[in-house]
Design a protein around this motif. Structure first.
Motif, PDB file in Angstrom:
ATOM      1  N   TYR A  77      19.771  46.668  -2.946  1.00 13.71           N
ATOM      2  CA  TYR A  77      20.451  46.505  -1.658  1.00 13.71           C
ATOM      3  C   TYR A  77      21.365  45.285  -1.640  1.00 13.71           C
ATOM      4  O   TYR A  77      21.418  44.543  -0.668  1.00 13.71           O
ATOM      5  CB  TYR A  77      19.430  46.433  -0.518  1.00 13.71           C
ATOM      6  CG  TYR A  77      18.494  47.602  -0.501  1.00 13.71           C
ATOM      7  CD1 TYR A  77      18.931  48.855  -0.084  1.00 13.71           C
ATOM      8  CD2 TYR A  77      17.180  47.467  -0.923  1.00 13.71           C
ATOM      9  CE1 TYR A  77      18.079  49.946  -0.096  1.00 13.71           C
ATOM     10  CE2 TYR A  77      16.327  48.556  -0.930  1.00 13.71           C
ATOM     11  CZ  TYR A  77      16.775  49.790  -0.517  1.00 13.71           C
ATOM     12  OH  TYR A  77      15.928  50.868  -0.532  1.00 13.71           O
ATOM     13  N   GLY A  78      22.058  45.056  -2.741  1.00 11.99           N
ATOM     14  CA  GLY A  78      22.976  43.926  -2.815  1.00 11.99           C
ATOM     15  C   GLY A  78      22.306  42.614  -3.163  1.00 11.99           C
ATOM     16  O   GLY A  78      22.892  41.551  -2.986  1.00 11.99           O
ATOM     17  N   SER A  79      21.103  42.677  -3.686  1.00 15.62           N
ATOM     18  CA  SER A  79      20.368  41.468  -4.052  1.00 15.62           C
ATOM     19  C   SER A  79      19.713  41.663  -5.415  1.00 15.62           C
ATOM     20  O   SER A  79      19.860  42.707  -6.050  1.00 15.62           O
ATOM     21  CB  SER A  79      19.311  41.152  -2.993  1.00 15.62           C
ATOM     22  OG  SER A  79      18.697  39.905  -3.267  1.00 15.62           O
ATOM     23  N   TYR A  80      18.988  40.643  -5.830  1.00 12.66           N
ATOM     24  CA  TYR A  80      18.268  40.688  -7.089  1.00 12.66           C
ATOM     25  C   TYR A  80      17.001  41.525  -6.951  1.00 12.66           C
ATOM     26  O   TYR A  80      16.499  41.752  -5.850  1.00 12.66           O
ATOM     27  CB  TYR A  80      17.853  39.276  -7.516  1.00 12.66           C
ATOM     28  CG  TYR A  80      18.984  38.296  -7.614  1.00 12.66           C
ATOM     29  CD1 TYR A  80      19.880  38.338  -8.678  1.00 12.66           C
ATOM     30  CD2 TYR A  80      19.151  37.296  -6.661  1.00 12.66           C
ATOM     31  CE1 TYR A  80      20.914  37.427  -8.780  1.00 12.66           C
ATOM     32  CE2 TYR A  80      20.185  36.383  -6.755  1.00 12.66           C
ATOM     33  CZ  TYR A  80      21.063  36.454  -7.822  1.00 12.66           C
ATOM     34  OH  TYR A  80      22.079  35.547  -7.909  1.00 12.66           O
ATOM     35  N   SER A  81      16.448  41.905  -8.083  1.00 12.90           N
ATOM     36  CA  SER A  81      15.148  42.579  -8.090  1.00 12.90           C
ATOM     37  C   SER A  81      14.091  41.586  -7.612  1.00 12.90           C
ATOM     38  O   SER A  81      14.306  40.366  -7.651  1.00 12.90           O
ATOM     39  CB  SER A  81      14.809  43.056  -9.499  1.00 12.90           C
ATOM     40  OG  SER A  81      14.580  41.951 -10.356  1.00 12.90           O
ATOM     41  N   GLU A 130      29.404  48.397  -0.632  1.00 11.12           N
ATOM     42  CA  GLU A 130      28.823  47.397   0.277  1.00 11.12           C
ATOM     43  C   GLU A 130      27.791  46.542  -0.450  1.00 11.12           C
ATOM     44  O   GLU A 130      27.715  45.331  -0.246  1.00 11.12           O
ATOM     45  CB  GLU A 130      28.182  48.064   1.498  1.00 11.12           C
ATOM     46  CG  GLU A 130      29.173  48.718   2.426  1.00 11.12           C
ATOM     47  CD  GLU A 130      29.557  50.146   2.002  1.00 11.12           C
ATOM     48  OE1 GLU A 130      29.000  50.679   1.005  1.00 11.12           O
ATOM     49  OE2 GLU A 130      30.448  50.720   2.654  1.00 11.12           O
ATOM     50  N   GLU A 131      26.983  47.166  -1.304  1.00 12.86           N
ATOM     51  CA  GLU A 131      25.990  46.415  -2.069  1.00 12.86           C
ATOM     52  C   GLU A 131      26.675  45.465  -3.055  1.00 12.86           C
ATOM     53  O   GLU A 131      26.233  44.323  -3.225  1.00 12.86           O
ATOM     54  CB  GLU A 131      25.055  47.369  -2.816  1.00 12.86           C
ATOM     55  CG  GLU A 131      24.101  48.097  -1.896  1.00 12.86           C
ATOM     56  CD  GLU A 131      23.307  49.182  -2.601  1.00 12.86           C
ATOM     57  OE1 GLU A 131      22.152  49.398  -2.202  1.00 12.86           O
ATOM     58  OE2 GLU A 131      23.839  49.814  -3.538  1.00 12.86           O
ATOM     59  N   GLU A 132      27.745  45.920  -3.673  1.00 12.43           N
ATOM     60  CA  GLU A 132      28.494  45.038  -4.575  1.00 12.43           C
ATOM     61  C   GLU A 132      29.034  43.825  -3.828  1.00 12.43           C
ATOM     62  O   GLU A 132      28.948  42.702  -4.316  1.00 12.43           O
ATOM     63  CB  GLU A 132      29.656  45.792  -5.239  1.00 12.43           C
ATOM     64  CG  GLU A 132      29.250  46.567  -6.448  1.00 12.43           C
ATOM     65  CD  GLU A 132      30.443  47.029  -7.277  1.00 12.43           C
ATOM     66  OE1 GLU A 132      31.494  46.338  -7.278  1.00 12.43           O
ATOM     67  OE2 GLU A 132      30.312  48.071  -7.935  1.00 12.43           O
ATOM     68  N   GLU A 133      29.596  44.065  -2.656  1.00 12.51           N
ATOM     69  CA  GLU A 133      30.152  42.962  -1.868  1.00 12.51           C
ATOM     70  C   GLU A 133      29.053  41.975  -1.458  1.00 12.51           C
ATOM     71  O   GLU A 133      29.238  40.751  -1.539  1.00 12.51           O
ATOM     72  CB  GLU A 133      30.876  43.506  -0.634  1.00 12.51           C
ATOM     73  CG  GLU A 133      31.691  42.478   0.101  1.00 12.51           C
ATOM     74  CD  GLU A 133      32.772  41.837  -0.759  1.00 12.51           C
ATOM     75  OE1 GLU A 133      33.023  40.625  -0.560  1.00 12.51           O
ATOM     76  OE2 GLU A 133      33.359  42.502  -1.628  1.00 12.51           O
ATOM     77  N   THR A 134      27.910  42.491  -1.027  1.00  5.41           N
ATOM     78  CA  THR A 134      26.783  41.636  -0.663  1.00  5.41           C
ATOM     79  C   THR A 134      26.315  40.826  -1.871  1.00  5.41           C
ATOM     80  O   THR A 134      26.061  39.620  -1.763  1.00  5.41           O
ATOM     81  CB  THR A 134      25.620  42.478  -0.110  1.00  5.41           C
ATOM     82  OG1 THR A 134      26.068  43.166   1.066  1.00  5.41           O
ATOM     83  CG2 THR A 134      24.409  41.629   0.240  1.00  5.41           C
ATOM     84  N   ALA A 135      26.206  41.480  -3.021  1.00  2.00           N
ATOM     85  CA  ALA A 135      25.758  40.795  -4.236  1.00  2.00           C
ATOM     86  C   ALA A 135      26.734  39.696  -4.640  1.00  2.00           C
ATOM     87  O   ALA A 135      26.317  38.609  -5.043  1.00  2.00           O
ATOM     88  CB  ALA A 135      25.587  41.804  -5.363  1.00  2.00           C
ATOM     89  N   LYS A 136      28.026  39.953  -4.526  1.00  2.00           N
ATOM     90  CA  LYS A 136      29.028  38.928  -4.854  1.00  2.00           C
ATOM     91  C   LYS A 136      28.882  37.710  -3.954  1.00  2.00           C
ATOM     92  O   LYS A 136      28.966  36.567  -4.415  1.00  2.00           O
ATOM     93  CB  LYS A 136      30.438  39.513  -4.736  1.00  2.00           C
ATOM     94  CG  LYS A 136      30.784  40.491  -5.834  1.00  2.00           C
ATOM     95  CD  LYS A 136      32.148  41.111  -5.602  1.00  2.00           C
ATOM     96  CE  LYS A 136      32.470  42.156  -6.653  1.00  2.00           C
ATOM     97  NZ  LYS A 136      33.761  42.819  -6.414  1.00  2.00           N
TER      98      LYS A 136
END
Length: 169
Positions: A77-81, A130-136
């Motif tokens: 969900y845009g974060s780490y495991s 959206e997950e990529e953007e959150t992760a960035k």
């Protein structure tokens, strides 16, 4: 010394990342990591070292001796495991409990003066835009918090694709 933090099973790591990692400390899930309990013991009782005794209590010191940290994590969900997030949470002793304003935000002061480079490689079959953007945004915030000088972030749909990116490093 460099650090490689990953959430892969041993078989996956051996299969996809056959490169010999000389002078690299590999941190993987041994099933023993405990969650940060927010006790501030790493700042007050045992400065720079987590009070939990599970083999991951020296993350702050390890970061202080590192020039480069590579993270391989499934994108959640845009974060780490959960494992990688735990490792990063347990790395808070890398910082001091005191605050300073940086970019109009409150951040912890540095305990160590080394400058880390960070490479984060997310993988997963169905990572959304959206997950990529959150992760960035998350990685950028982590870089600010941990005083990272340079960072790279990548997204891969499979471990095969990811292994080409990481083994090329």
């Amino acid at each position: 010394m460099d650090i490689l933090i990953h959430d892969l099973k041993d078989e996956e790591f051996q299969s996809f990342f056959s490169k010999a990692y000389n002078n690299v400390r590999i941190i993987s899930d041994t099933g023993t990591i405990r969650r940060c309990i927010g006790c501030f013991g790493c700042w007050i009782k045992t400065p720079g070292k987590c009070v939990l005794k599970d083999g991951y209590g020296n993350m702050g010191e390890l970061l202080s001796k590192s020039e480069k940290v590579t993270i391989i994590s499934r994108c959640f969900y845009g974060s780490y495991s959960p494992f990688v997030k735990n490792v990063l949470d347990r790395s808070i002793p890398y910082l001091l409990p005191f605050f300073k304003i940086k970019n109009n935000e409150t951040h912890h002061k540095r305990r160590y003066q080394n400058n880390i480079e960070l490479d984060v490689h997310f993988y997963g079959e169905n990572i959304t835009a959206e997950e990529e953007e959150t992760a960035k945004k998350l990685v950028k915030a982590n870089c600010t918090n941990f005083y990272v000088k340079n960072y790279e972030i990548s997204f891969s749909k499979s471990l095969e694709e990811l292994s080409g990116k990481v083994n090329a490093i």
